[in-house]
Design an enzyme around this catalytic site. Structure first.
Site, mmCIF file in Angstrom:
data_model
loop_
_atom_site.group_PDB
_atom_site.id
_atom_site.type_symbol
_atom_site.label_atom_id
_atom_site.label_comp_id
_atom_site.label_asym_id
_atom_site.label_seq_id
_atom_site.Cartn_x
_atom_site.Cartn_y
_atom_site.Cartn_z
ATOM 1 N N ASP A 65 -12.966 5.232 1.565
ATOM 2 C CA ASP A 65 -11.629 5.187 1.996
ATOM 3 C C ASP A 65 -10.809 6.808 2.361
ATOM 4 O O ASP A 65 -10.948 7.338 0.948
ATOM 5 C CB ASP A 65 -10.701 4.538 0.902
ATOM 6 C CG ASP A 65 -9.254 4.523 1.002
ATOM 7 O OD1 ASP A 65 -8.835 5.176 1.847
ATOM 8 O OD2 ASP A 65 -8.756 3.654 0.107
ATOM 9 N N GLU A 112 -7.390 1.108 -4.096
ATOM 10 C CA GLU A 112 -7.346 0.887 -2.782
ATOM 11 C C GLU A 112 -8.524 0.120 -2.121
ATOM 12 O O GLU A 112 -8.489 -0.644 -1.162
ATOM 13 C CB GLU A 112 -6.697 2.193 -2.030
ATOM 14 C CG GLU A 112 -5.575 2.549 -2.386
ATOM 15 C CD GLU A 112 -4.786 3.941 -2.174
ATOM 16 O OE1 GLU A 112 -5.631 4.685 -1.811
ATOM 17 O OE2 GLU A 112 -3.726 4.252 -2.715
ATOM 18 N N LYS A 135 2.612 11.814 -3.435
ATOM 19 C CA LYS A 135 1.701 11.006 -4.005
ATOM 20 C C LYS A 135 0.670 12.037 -4.727
ATOM 21 O O LYS A 135 -0.060 11.838 -5.631
ATOM 22 C CB LYS A 135 1.213 10.005 -3.112
ATOM 23 C CG LYS A 135 0.106 9.080 -4.013
ATOM 24 C CD LYS A 135 -0.373 8.019 -2.945
ATOM 25 C CE LYS A 135 -1.508 7.223 -3.274
ATOM 26 N NZ LYS A 135 -1.905 6.272 -2.468
ATOM 27 N N ASP A 179 0.921 -1.179 0.018
ATOM 28 C CA ASP A 179 0.196 0.011 0.059
ATOM 29 C C ASP A 179 0.906 1.153 0.043
ATOM 30 O O ASP A 179 1.619 1.616 0.992
ATOM 31 C CB ASP A 179 -0.686 -0.097 1.240
ATOM 32 C CG ASP A 179 -1.663 1.199 1.460
ATOM 33 O OD1 ASP A 179 -1.744 2.063 0.695
ATOM 34 O OD2 ASP A 179 -2.129 1.283 2.663
#
Ligand code: AMP
Length: 607
Positions: A193, A171, A70, A8
């Site tokens: 999420d 994800e 990211k 992850d």
């Protein structure tokens, strides 16, 4: 059977997992933590620091410490998200050669895939130390709402790190895999999420071991970082009102504010108010030191971020509509991502879905565990986990007048493909340019441009005669590829792809080489350090013996005197050569020290 690890790669934290004895398990890092901060720093001596080590020195090395990278990966220089980061980031963000983004650290410009590769390499190392062998393959997760450029950039990061990313999965889908693993479920779930940088929502049906994503949506620029930013703004505003100083202009103060904001946010998940204390946050030219001391209540914090929370529930509503389901069809709501620990978020989810969210998955670990489950299934060629994911964005081309013609609709199950026939519009036209976009706007330019494809070498003929069939494909990774065929001859057409951001093949190869050189140098450096440490230890041992011989009453013999002189000389020489980086010389030094030590020891024992 080759082992495939699950990673992850998070905005704030990363996590690595494997399946062992049929059970998915997170691997702890050296410090014993299950997650590792996604932070990379370059020290003054050009050393790379990753994870906790990098995070710890962020305040004193703010300009050369990268966090939340990211948020920038796969983005174009001109995008609003990059503009936003430019204003708020203590590290230097610069324009790359392909409309892309680079980060300047010390005297080197790093591409975003390079920064991510350093984090991936660290996660690989954590797995390697546990497994006792180097893992070469991984399933890596990305936000469901990542587009093609962001997915490709993540794959490039893997290549640079020497890790073959065999599959990219979303994800929330990974979290669903962790949730449903080993259970015989027949349910419809929503995965909410909210992580450090991104928000995703996916609706899935899980039945007979099949994980079927019905719809997904999200925002790749909405996460914990934005909640922190609201606290930073609030603190900076209050401070400026009182002292007429903008703390955000001072790198070190900004980094301290950032840390304090995140800490306060986390504390407010358990308490109704928290103290924020930053002594000596600023020193005026006059030498007067200013301190920041305040209290933040949970109620105030919630007021500062309520619009962010509402943005997530709005997206939830749209996704549910896309899936064709009603709120009542959702059996379980699963929370993933560190931000879902915030009570107001849990409340908002409960209000929106009309039920309490499930506590069945660990918000920080579920995504990596799901990636490991998918990795194990791929390495065994097993069919027990069947994953049917969807593409988050519509794929299409620009048509006459700047319109956007959709070829593959968003939320289509992947892998998928669509063929389209193109004809020439002018007489003797020998090439056709196709511009491909991803997005939902009816105007092509308002969507994300993936690239330009030029079909060349077409036969000279009147307009409309030559027909070329172009097939657009989206792989299971969510990555787009294009093939073209001349329908008359059946010949495959050559296609030139002009990437609008991202790296060229040559750049990637150079980066792989540079990375390998760095690792070789690092290894050498570590070996040299280890040698030096043994030399220092032997020196201490000899000096102790010399001291004992001098203070002892063994008297003195010519031979002992001679050996003592020899040993003292060897120690002096060794001290001088300690600065050497030549391994052969260090080895010779150590050997001569050892010889002196052994003969001195033997003689000292005899007398
Ligand atoms: P992730 O990307 O899932 O690791 O989530 C990281 C984000 O969750 C960061 O913005 C953290 O500050 C945030 N976070 C972690 N723990 C908590 C907590 N207890 N309360 C609120 N936010 C948290």
């Amino acid at each position: 059977m080759e082992r495939i690890i699950g990673i992850d790669l998070g905005t704030t934290n990363s996590c690595v997992a494997i399946v062992e004895g049929g059970v998915p398990k997170v691997i702890s890092n050296k410090g014993g933590y299950k997650t590792t901060p996604s932070v990379v720093a370059i020290t003054e001596s050009s050393r790379r620091l990753v994870g906790q080590m990098a995070k710890r020195q962020a305040i004193t090395n703010a300009r050369h410490t990268v966090f939340a990278s990211k948020r920038l990966i796969g983005r174009k220089w001109s995008s609003p998200e990059v503009r936003h980061c430019l204003e708020t980031s203590p590290y230097e963000i610069i324009q790359g050669p392909h409309e892309d983004v680079r980060i300047k650290l010390r005297d080197k410009e790093y591409s975003l895939p390079e920064i991510s590769s350093i984090i991936l390499q660290e996660m690989k190392l954590i797995a390697q130390e546990y497994l006792g062998e180097e893992p070469l393959k991984a399933v890596v997760t990305v936000p469901a709402y990542f587009n093609d450029a962001q997915r490709n950039a993540t794959k490039d990061a893997g290549r640079i790190a020497g890790l073959d990313i065999v599959r990219i999965i979303n994800e929330p889908t990974a979290a669903a895999l962790a949730y449903g693993f080993g259970k015989d479920l027949d349910v419809t779930v929503a995965i909410y999420d909210l992580g450090g940088g991104t928000f995703d929502i996916s609706i899935l049906e899980i039945h007979d071991g099949v994980f079927d994503v019905l719809s997904t949506a999200g925002d790749t620029f909405l996460g914990g970082e934005d909640f922190d930013a609201r606290i930073i703004e609030h603190l900076a505003y209050e401070f400026a009102r009182e002292h007429r100083v903008d703390l955000r202009r001072d790198e070190m103060a900004l980094q301290r504010l950032r840390d304090a904001a995140e800490k306060a946010k986390i504390e407010l998940s358990n308490m109704t108010e928290t103290e924020i204390s930053l002594p000596f946050i600023f020193t005026r030219d006059s030498g007067e030191a200013l301190h920041l001391q305040t209290t933040l209540t949970r109620a105030k914090f919630e007021e500062l971020v309520i619009d962010l929370v509402q943005r997530t529930t709005k997206i939830c509503q749209a996704t549910l509509q896309e899936s064709g389901l009603e709120i009542g069809d959702i059996d379980d709501v699963i929370l993933v991502g560190g931000m879902t620990r915030m009570p107001r978020i849990q409340e908002a989810v409960r209000e929106h879905f009309g039920k309490a969210p499930s506590k069945n998955v660990h918000p920080d670990e579920a995504v990596a565990l799901g990636a490991a489950v998918q990795g194990a299934a791929l390495s065994e060629g097993a069919n027990d986990v069947v994953l049917l994911d969807v593409t988050p964005h519509s794929l299409g081309i620009m048509v006459h007048g700047g319109g956007f013609e959709v070829l593959i609709e968003s939320n289509s199950t992947i892998p998928t493909s669509h063929s389209h026939i193109f004809t020439t519009v002018r007489d003797n036209q020998t090439s056709v340019k196709i511009v491909v976009f991803q997005g939902e706007s009816s105007k092509a330019m308002e969507n994300e441009m993936l690239g330009e494809f030029v079909l060349s070498g077409l036969r000279s003929a009147p307009a409309g005669v030559v027909e070329v069939e172009v097939t657009f494909e989206i792989s299971a990774d969510g990555i787009v590829s294009v093939q073209a065929k001349d329908l008359e001859t059946g010949k495959e057409q050559s296609i030139t792809v002009t990437a609008t951001s991202g790296l060229t093949e040559e750049e990637i190869k150079n980066m792989i080489e540079e990375n390998q050189d760095y690792l070789v140098e690092l290894k050498k450096g570590e070996q040299v350090e280890a040698r030096r440490a043994t030399i220092r230890k032997t020196i201490r041992e000899i000096e102790k013996l010399i001291g004992q011989a001098e203070s002892g009453d063994a008297g003195s013999t010519d031979i002992l005197d001679q050996l003592r002189t020899n040993a003292t000389k060897a120690v002096e020489e060794a001290r001088q050569s300690l600065e050497q980086i030549d391994m052969a010389k260090l080895v010779a030094t150590e050997e001569s020290l050892q010889r002196a030590l052994q003969s001195f020891k033997a003689m000292a024992q005899r007398t």
